[in-house]
Design a protein around this motif. Structure first.
Motif: not given
Ligand code: SAH
Length: 233
Positions: A1-15
Motif C-alpha cells: 500500500m502506498p505510504m500516503y494511503r496508509q497515513s490517510f487510513l491511520l488519520t481516519l481511524v484516529f478521528f
C-alpha cells in the motif's frame, strides 16, 4: 500500500476513535445529569438504584434514531407501537421492590431491555418475558452481550415463568385490566409486585402488591400511563 494511503487510513481511524470516545463521554455526562436531576432530584435514594442508572448506557437500548434523546425526561418509541419507560418510572419501580443482591426477579414486558439491565446490575437473576418477538429478540441479543444473569423468553407474560418461580419480586411494565392470577401465585411469601392496573390508553394506577402468607395487600401509588398488556389469545 502506498505510504500516503496508509497515513490517510491511520488519520481516519484516529478521528473515528476520537469521535466515539467523545460521544461516549458526552452520553456519560448526560447520564450523570439525568440521575442527579430526574432520579435523585425526585427522591429516589437507594444507592443501588442510583448506581445502576448511572452505569447502564440507556442510549444503547434505543433504536439509533432515538439515541440522542435517551437521557431526556420522557418515554421514547422503540418500534412496534411500544415504548421505553421514562427514566424516573424505571427508577421508581426498581426502588419500590427494594431489590437485594440475592433476589430473583421476574419482569413482564422486556421491551427495549433497559429495565431488565437496571435490575441485572443489582439482583442475582432477572427473568424477563416479551410478547412481541422482534423486540424480544433484539433485547435478548443486547442483554446477552452485557449480562450473564438475564434470561429472556418470547411468550405471553400473563402466565409468568413457573419453572423459575417463586420470585422475590415481579415488575410488570405494561398495563393490565386486572392482576394476572398466575403472577400472584409465582410471588414468594413476602414478595412484592409492581404493576400498572387499568384500561388501555387511559390513566392507570401503579399498584404495589405484597404477599404475606395467604394475604394479598395492594396499594395505589400514583396515576400512570403505560402501553397495554396484550394477550396471545
Ligand atoms: N420494560 C420495558 C418497557 C417496555 S413497554 C423497557 O424497559 O423498555 C411494555 C412492553 O410490554 C412492550 O414491549 C410490550 O410488547 C410488552 N407486553 C405487553 N403485553 C405483554 C404480555 N402479555 N407479555 C409479555 N410482554 C408484554
Amino acid at each position: 500500500m502506498p505510504m500516503y494511503r496508509q497515513s490517510f487510513l491511520l488519520t481516519l481511524v484516529f478521528f473515528l476513535l476520537t469521535f466515539s470516545v467523545a460521544e461516549a463521554q458526552n452520553y456519560q455526562r448526560q447520564r450523570a445529569e439525568m440521575v442527579e436531576s430526574q432520579i435523585r432530584g425526585r427522591g429516589i435514594r437507594d444507592p443501588l438504584v442510583l448506581e445502576a442508572m448511572n452505569s447502564v448506557p440507556r442510549h444503547l437500548y434505543l433504536p439509533s434514531a432515538q439515541q440522542r434523546f435517551a437521557y431526556e425526561d420522557r418515554p421514547l418509541p422503540i418500534g412496534f407501537g411500544q415504548t421505553i419507560s421514562q427514566p424516573y418510572m424505571v427508577g421508581f419501580m426498581t426502588e419500590v421492590i427494594r431489590p437485594q443482591k440475592e433476589f430473583r426477579v421476574l419482569e413482564i414486558g422486556t421491551g427495549s431491555g433497559y429495565q431488565a439491565a437496571i435490575l441485572a446490575e443489582i439482583v442475582d437473576h432477572v427473568y424477563t418475558i416479551e410478547i412481541v418477538d422482534p423486540l424480544g429478540e433484539r433485547a435478548k441479543n443486547l442483554l446477552n452481550r452485557h449480562y450473564d444473569n438475564v434470561s429472556v423468553k418470547l411468550a405471553d407474560g400473563y402466565y409468568g415463568w413457573e419453572e423459575h418461580g417463586p420470585f422475590d419480586a415481579i415488575v410488570v411494565t405494561a398495563a393490565a385490566e386486572y392482576i394476572p392470577p398466575p403472577l400472584i401465585r409465582q410471588l414468594k411469601d413476602g414478595g412484592k409486585m409492581i404493576i400498572p392496573v387499568g384500561s388501555p390508553f387511559r390513566v392507570q394506577q401503579l399498584m404495589l402488591i405484597e404477599k404475606k402468607g395467604e394475604e394479598i395487600s395492594s396499594m395505589a401509588l400514583m396515576p400512570v400511563r403505560f402501553v397495554p398488556f396484550t394477550s396471545s389469545d
